[in-house]
Design a protein around this motif. Structure first.
Motif: not given
Length: 606
Positions: A490-491, A589-590, A463-465, A510-515
């Motif tokens: 996604i925020h 996510r559709g 839900e966040n990135a 761990e729930q925050m992917p960092v691009v």
């Protein structure tokens, strides 16, 4: 944003109206409708569903004159009662793009006169005002009624109007919002985009500010607000290309991502050297330029922010980038020797156009538009221009328009650098060699799609990135975050990687992917240190790295290797996988990729 279609013919025009709206769906909308004069009555169909649903309603309806609309809600929630067309006493039918700023005052006045409002929109006041003017006439003339009312409207508008007792006249008018008239054989059309009626028309003309057009089956006449005839140049209707055909692609956005090599090649066109003629300027026109002011919104603002690095590094010219919607509401210090650059896909972006006019009112005479539409208001109102050749972009989330803007801005930096003798012949030759190779390099980046699809499955669960970039690639990180939030919901936000310790690091889990955008440039080692800060806090890194960066995949660090380092043009290459990541995450996510909720393609209101 909102779309208008109008038609008058000697045949049933329901299918024309519905098909026209279908071609305008790319602009974004939350309701749609059409109105006809049928059997001497004003009738309509409206829906908050898609245009296809409207088409089903229209199967049992017919009429030779009508107006249609796709609405993107501004005043009033998205529901059927607020959908256009709006009626006044079943005599006047009206569709409207834009915003009427003084509608509350007009509404109170009309209510005091006995008019009953059934919607929450600002548009309904226009219908009632026209009804009021029209019914007071001894001899009713719809065009005169429209010209009478228009001076009372404060704001931006494009309107289409019909009257139940005048089945042989369709009236259109514009101020601030684009509107075209199109010519057919014993039938004529009105539209906010020529694409809507291109199948039926042989020629078209753009209405200018304050124009009022009267359409009959015999022809089209145009006047100003005083009723004086105006001549507008007729142009060929843009060819109906494969732009509206998806071909093998699932969505327009995917198609447009893969069209970027062609779009960039077309934009480069005849550009073989850093020549001021690329911008319709003479070398001496650019000599007095000592600073740059770039005005833009949204994705175009990020293209402008990237260009700031090029202009200052290559040409040595101080460059300021302003969000157009903010610029005109603060006091600024105008520099008469500054070049004001406006960047827009459509050339009709309301905030950018208003910012341009504000700059001109402050005495800025040196103005340049970088735009994808040759006939747009921005192109007409600036001294210089550079036309990108992205072609029609239907997906709301801009892709090929963005990269072609970057190409135009890079050419501007090279041209100014050469003009100021900051660019040697060898440097110019090398720069154009890289530009010519860019489409091939992008094709190689597009080949990364299977790896990016694998990443998107993990992103779809988030839900966040967070997006990180440094220097020239920070605006690309911003663009990547914007794309993800636009279409996947996604925020996402972007930061210069060096700012991690000043706040964003608190978000890393761990729930925050960092691009991370990781080109092999002068800031690479600094960026690697920033990445270690993320890893040490349990963050998951997703890194787009040049092949020679020596960043290796390990626990907590996922790496996709870019095909090659591309120097100054690296931002154009690195944005491609970010576009694909956003696209495939949205698919997973559709969501409605091409028409994301609450957004419009062309923002023609403030």
């Amino acid at each position: 944003m909102c779309g208008i279609v109008g038609a008058i013919a000697k045949r049933n025009i329901v299918e024309v109206l519905v098909e026209g709206l279908r071609r305008l769906e790319y602009r974004g909308y939350d309701s749609c409708g059409f109105a006809l004069i049928s059997n001497n009555e004003l009738v309509r169909a409206r829906t908050t569903e898609r245009v296809a649903d409207l088409g089903e309603q229209g199967e049992k309806m017919s009429g030779n004159i009508g107006i249609a609309h796709t609405r993107w809600a501004t005043h009033g929630k998205p529901d059927t009662v607020n959908a256009h067309p709006h009626f006044s006493n079943n005599l006047i039918g009206l569709v409207h793009n834009g915003i009427i700023e003084n509608y509350e005052e007009l509404r109170q006045e009309l209510q005091a006169s006995g008019y009953i409002f059934v919607s929450q929109t600002d548009t309904e006041v226009i219908a009632h005002l026209i009804h009021q003017a029209y019914t007071k006439m001894n001899v009713r003339d719809l065009a005169i009624a429209v010209r009478t009312v228009i001076p009372r409207l404060h704001g931006a508008y494009a309107i289409g109007v019909i009257a139940q007792d005048a089945p042989d006249v369709l009236v259109g008018a514009r101020a601030g919002s684009p509107l075209v008239v199109a010519y057919g054989k014993e039938e004529n059309f009105l539209a906010s985009d020529a694409l809507a009626v291109a199948e039926h028309a042989t020629a078209m003309a753009y209405l200018e500010e304050g124009d009022v057009a009267v359409l009959t089956t015999d022809g089209i006449s145009i006047t100003n607000l005083a009723g004086n005839p105006q001549t507008r140049i007729q142009k060929p209707v843009p060819a109906q290309t494969a732009a509206v055909d998806l071909g093998p692609y699932q969505h327009y956005m995917q198609k447009e991502i893969f069209e970027q090599p062609r779009a960039i090649a077309d934009t480069l066109g005849h550009a073989q050297s850093a020549d001021s003629s690329l911008f319709d300027a003479k070398p001496e026109d650019l000599e007095k330029i000592n600073s740059i002011l770039i005005l833009a919104c949204g994705t175009s603002y990020y293209a402008a922010s990237t260009a700031k690095y090029w202009l200052e590094d290559l040409a040595g010219i101080s460059t300021q980038v302003e969000i157009a919607s903010e610029y005109r509401y603060r006091k600024t210090v105008p520099n008469p020797n500054a070049l004001v650059v406006v960047v827009s896909q459509s050339g009709e972006t309301a905030d950018t156009l208003a910012a341009l006019r504000h700059a001109q009112s402050l005495g800025h005479t040196e103005t340049l538009a970088i735009c994808n539409v040759a006939t747009s208001a921005m192109v007409r109102e600036t001294k210089y221009r550079f036309l990108t050749h992205a072609g029609t972009e239907i997906g709301v989330a801009s892709t090929k328009a963005f990269t072609t803007q970057l190409v135009g801005l890079y050419l501007l930096a090279l041209t100014l650098a050469k003009n100021k003798k900051q660019l040697t012949n060898n440097q110019e030759h090398d720069a154009f060699s890289r530009l010519r190779h860019l489409p091939s390099a992008i094709n190689a980046a597009l080949a990364l799609e299977p790896q990016i699809i694998a990443w998107s499955e993990a992103f779809a669960k988030c839900e966040n990135a967070l997006f990180l970039g440094r220097g020239l690639h920070y605006p690309i990180a911003l663009e990547g975050a914007l794309k993800l939030k636009e279409i996947s919901y996604i925020h996402a936000e972007a930061y210069p990687a060096g700012e991690l310790k000043h706040g964003p690091l608190a978000l890393v889990t761990e729930q925050m992917p960092v691009v991370t955008v990781a080109p092999n440039d002068a800031l690479l080692e600094k960026l690697k240190s920033n990445m270690q800060e993320v890893k040490a806090r349990g963050g998951r890194l997703y890194v787009f790295a040049d092949s020679d960066t020596h960043i290796v995949a390990e626990d907590g660090i996922h790496v996709i290797r870019m095909p090659e380092h591309y120097g100054d043009l690296s931002p154009i290459l690195h944005v491609i996988p970010l576009q694909l990541l956003a696209y495939h995450t949205a698919c997973a996510r559709g969501t409605d990729v091409d028409k994301p909720r609450n957004l419009a393609k062309s923002v023609t209101v403030e």
